[in-house]
Scaffold this motif. Structure first.
Motif, PDB file in Angstrom:
ATOM      1  N   PRO A 151       0.827  -1.212   0.000  1.00  0.00           N
ATOM      2  CA  PRO A 151       0.000   0.000   0.000  1.00  0.00           C
ATOM      3  C   PRO A 151       0.856   1.254   0.000  1.00  0.00           C
ATOM      4  O   PRO A 151       1.894   1.337   0.655  1.00  0.00           O
ATOM      5  CB  PRO A 151      -0.811  -0.147   1.302  1.00  0.00           C
ATOM      6  CG  PRO A 151      -0.932  -1.632   1.472  1.00  0.00           C
ATOM      7  CD  PRO A 151       0.370  -2.196   0.982  1.00  0.00           C
ATOM      8  N   GLU A 191      -4.527  -3.239   4.622  1.00  0.00           N
ATOM      9  CA  GLU A 191      -3.541  -2.177   4.781  1.00  0.00           C
ATOM     10  C   GLU A 191      -2.115  -2.695   4.913  1.00  0.00           C
ATOM     11  O   GLU A 191      -1.162  -1.989   4.586  1.00  0.00           O
ATOM     12  CB  GLU A 191      -3.880  -1.335   6.018  1.00  0.00           C
ATOM     13  CG  GLU A 191      -5.207  -0.620   5.917  1.00  0.00           C
ATOM     14  CD  GLU A 191      -5.758  -0.223   7.268  1.00  0.00           C
ATOM     15  OE1 GLU A 191      -6.926   0.202   7.325  1.00  0.00           O
ATOM     16  OE2 GLU A 191      -5.026  -0.349   8.279  1.00  0.00           O
ATOM     17  N   GLY A 240      -7.094  -0.550   2.089  1.00  0.00           N
ATOM     18  CA  GLY A 240      -5.774   0.061   1.975  1.00  0.00           C
ATOM     19  C   GLY A 240      -5.765   1.191   0.975  1.00  0.00           C
ATOM     20  O   GLY A 240      -5.177   2.251   1.219  1.00  0.00           O
TER      21      GLY A 240
END
Length: 402
Positions: A95, A247, A257
């Protein structure tokens, strides 16, 4: 050529004053109508490629689920919309860092809302609200510089309803916590600076917080930032629930995310002069916890959608609560906010039992891949978004695609 009955059309005009022309766009049935641009914009070749990318990806979602490879063939003739990299590809990265998700700079579009009236754009559901707001206290604040060049202030909160440490990610030094800034018995100026209750910036050799007692000595010109930036309106706010899988573990089962990164990017734009706040609540898996969430993933692989999986595990479809978010926003000094969300129920929930906080505008969080501006696509996330829209009442504003 006459469009099919199941197709919707959108228009566009140029600065030269050309009249609107009709463009056929296949849209899933769960989309809200596309917004007409507020003002004319110049039609460029780049924009035309983006529009073509939209028409190729915004088609009935059932076709996507039945034949996910059709996406690649439908955009084969467009050099602006490339397929997402494989998880095994060197091009795939974790991410993104806040401020680096996409290089665009246009401000987000917003829709006025008013939860006090039935037609106020907040849906028809009435979420269960706490009778009284929780008590919260910010115990520490620290400046976080990011690799994208932006800065944010991370605020850590405790409360009287659970043992978790919830967070407020704040963009803008003028947004301050009342509970953090309040003097505490017996503390020194160094104590205050260490827990983040100071004005301006910290620098080697500083001895005063600048908030109580003698004024702090002047800092180097490039090290002291003002905490008195003027505001002309409410800040952009995102209420975000923790999602370890989306995430941290690069999960393509949800867009959490991507939403967190996009919220940080939007709040870092120069146009967001009022600052931004991401309230990060530690309520994993819509409130059921990480272990139960992983069980729900297995049920999804067995054929259930995200709502059915929670119910099969004897959990509510959504067990989250937003009273802590309301209390944290009040502590940060904001009774009016612009909320970055697709969930109309969250608007009423965040406002609190007595509308302690007012949401004046809703900003849609449209997946980047659906706009042809990056992001990722997967069969799982398409089904996840479809379920949120069809079963949980989430809304998407097609104006975000312009």
């Amino acid at each position: 050529m006459t469009p099919d009955p199941g197709e919707k059309t959108s228009g566009k005009t140029t600065e030269a004053g050309k009249s609107w022309h009709q463009e056929t766009v296949h849209l899933p049935s769960f989309y809200s109508p596309r917004s007409r641009p507020v003002q004319d914009t110049e039609t460029t070749r780049h924009e035309e490629r983006e529009e073509f990318s939209l028409s190729s990806v915004a088609r009935p979602l059932s076709r996507t689920l039945e034949a996910p490879t059709a996406t690649l063939s439908s955009i084969a003739n467009s050099d602006a919309a490339l397929p997402p990299p494989s998880l095994l590809s060197p091009a795939f990265t974790p991410p993104a860092t806040p401020g680096t998700t996409t290089p665009r700079s246009e401000p987000p579009r917003s829709v006025p809302v008013d939860s006090s009236i039935p037609s106020g754009g907040c849906g028809t559901k009435k979420p269960r609200l706490l009778e009284t707001l929780p008590e919260v206290q910010c115990i520490v604040r620290a400046r976080i510089p990011t690799t994208g060049g932006t800065e944010m202030f991370l605020h850590l909160y405790t409360n009287n309803v659970d043992q978790k440490e919830h967070l407020a990610i704040v963009f803008g030094s003028h947004i301050r916590s009342t509970s953090l800034d309040a003097p505490r018995e017996g503390e020194t100026e160094m104590d205050r600076m260490v827990r983040g209750a100071y004005t301006g910036r910290l620098y080697p050799g500083r001895t005063q917080s600048g908030m109580i007692g003698p004024a702090a000595p002047a800092a180097p010109a490039d090290a002291d930032a003002s905490d008195t930036t003027g505001q002309s309106g409410p800040p952009l706010v995102r209420i975000h629930s923790e999602c370890y899988t989306g995430e941290t573990a690069w999960s393509a089962r949800c867009d959490c995310g991507e939403q967190l990164d996009e919220a940080a990017r939007l709040m870092s734009l120069p146009s967001e002069e009022n600052g931004g706040i991401i309230i990060y609540l530690r309520q994993e898996g819509r409130g059921i916890g990480l272990g139960e969430k992983l069980k729900a993933y297995n049920l999804q692989d067995l054929g259930s959608d995200t709502v059915e999986a929670n119910l099969l595990l004897r959990h509510p479809a959504d067990a989250r609560s937003y009273g802590l978010a309301t209390a944290m926003l009040l502590d940060l000094g904001h009774k009016e906010v612009r909320l970055l969300t697709n969930n109309p129920e969250k608007i009423r929930a965040v406002e609190g039992p007595n509308r302690e906080v007012r949401v004046t505008e809703r900003v849609a969080m449209v997946p980047l891949s659906w706009k042809g501006k990056g992001g990722f696509r997967s069969r799982e996330v398409e089904g996840y978004l479809k379920t949120k829209i069809e079963k949980m009442g989430h809304m998407l504003d097609m104006g975000g695609f312009s």
